[in-house]
Design a protein around this motif. Structure first.
Motif, PDB file in Angstrom:
ATOM      1  N   CYS A  27       0.938  -1.267  -0.122  1.00 50.97           N
ATOM      2  CA  CYS A  27      -0.157  -0.094   0.036  1.00 50.97           C
ATOM      3  C   CYS A  27       0.950   1.208  -0.056  1.00 50.97           C
ATOM      4  CB  CYS A  27      -0.981  -0.083   1.224  1.00 50.97           C
ATOM      5  SG  CYS A  27      -0.080  -0.032   2.801  1.00 50.97           S
ATOM      6  N   PRO A  28       0.107   2.263  -0.593  1.00 50.84           N
ATOM      7  CA  PRO A  28       1.180   3.666  -0.578  1.00 50.84           C
ATOM      8  C   PRO A  28       1.747   4.003   0.778  1.00 50.84           C
ATOM      9  CG  PRO A  28      -0.954   3.840  -1.712  1.00 50.84           C
ATOM     10  CD  PRO A  28      -0.970   2.758  -0.986  1.00 50.84           C
ATOM     11  N   PRO A  89       3.100  -0.354  -4.944  1.00 52.27           N
ATOM     12  CA  PRO A  89       3.111   1.229  -5.806  1.00 52.27           C
ATOM     13  C   PRO A  89       4.359   1.827  -5.550  1.00 52.27           C
ATOM     14  CG  PRO A  89       1.597   0.622  -3.849  1.00 52.27           C
ATOM     15  CD  PRO A  89       2.388  -0.429  -3.954  1.00 52.27           C
ATOM     16  N   GLY A  90       4.535   2.386  -6.542  1.00 53.34           N
ATOM     17  CA  GLY A  90       5.802   3.305  -6.800  1.00 53.34           C
ATOM     18  C   GLY A  90       7.070   2.700  -7.171  1.00 53.34           C
TER      19      GLY A  90
END
Length: 128
Positions: A27-28, A89-90
């Protein structure tokens, strides 16, 4: 007598799956959480990672630690973890092309700000 490796036995290096990663990476998260993942998954010796129990031959091999370091240092995931780039994410895999960098710069330049941004000059070697 042959010394070839038997590739049909199915025995090889384990492949990390999204379930094997620390859930905070899926998750972010902010920099602090990523640093915690790095610290918690630091294995001082070979054996098993204390954070996730992943078998490690060298202390840098825990997949959660490698993903967190790649995110912190804003670099692509290692080749053996590149298949996780779509899940984390990212995260990104491989090198950015010049077109990707130009697109990202254009998006940043288009964002509103307090002052007008100076015009960018082409990178050395760019032919525009």
């Amino acid at each position: 007598m042959s010394t070839r490796l038997d590739t049909t036995s199915g025995v090889g290096d384990p492949v990390a799956q999204p379930d094997d990663l620390d859930p905070r990476l899926l998750c972010p998260t902010g920099r602090t959480e990523r640093l915690r993942v790095v610290v918690e998954h630091y294995s001082p010796t070979a054996g098993r990672c204390p954070g996730c129990g992943w078998p490690v031959a060298r202390r840098q091999e825990c997949p959660s630690r490698q993903v967190a370091l790649a995110l912190l240092e804003n670099r692509p995931l290692p080749v053996r973890l590149a298949h996780l780039a779509d899940v984390v994410p990212g995260a990104r895999a491989g090198r950015d092309s010049a077109a990707d960098r130009d697109r990202r710069r254009d998006e940043l330049d288009a964002m509103p700000g307090l002052f007008a941004a100076p015009a960018r000059t082409p990178e050395q070697g760019d032919a525009r």
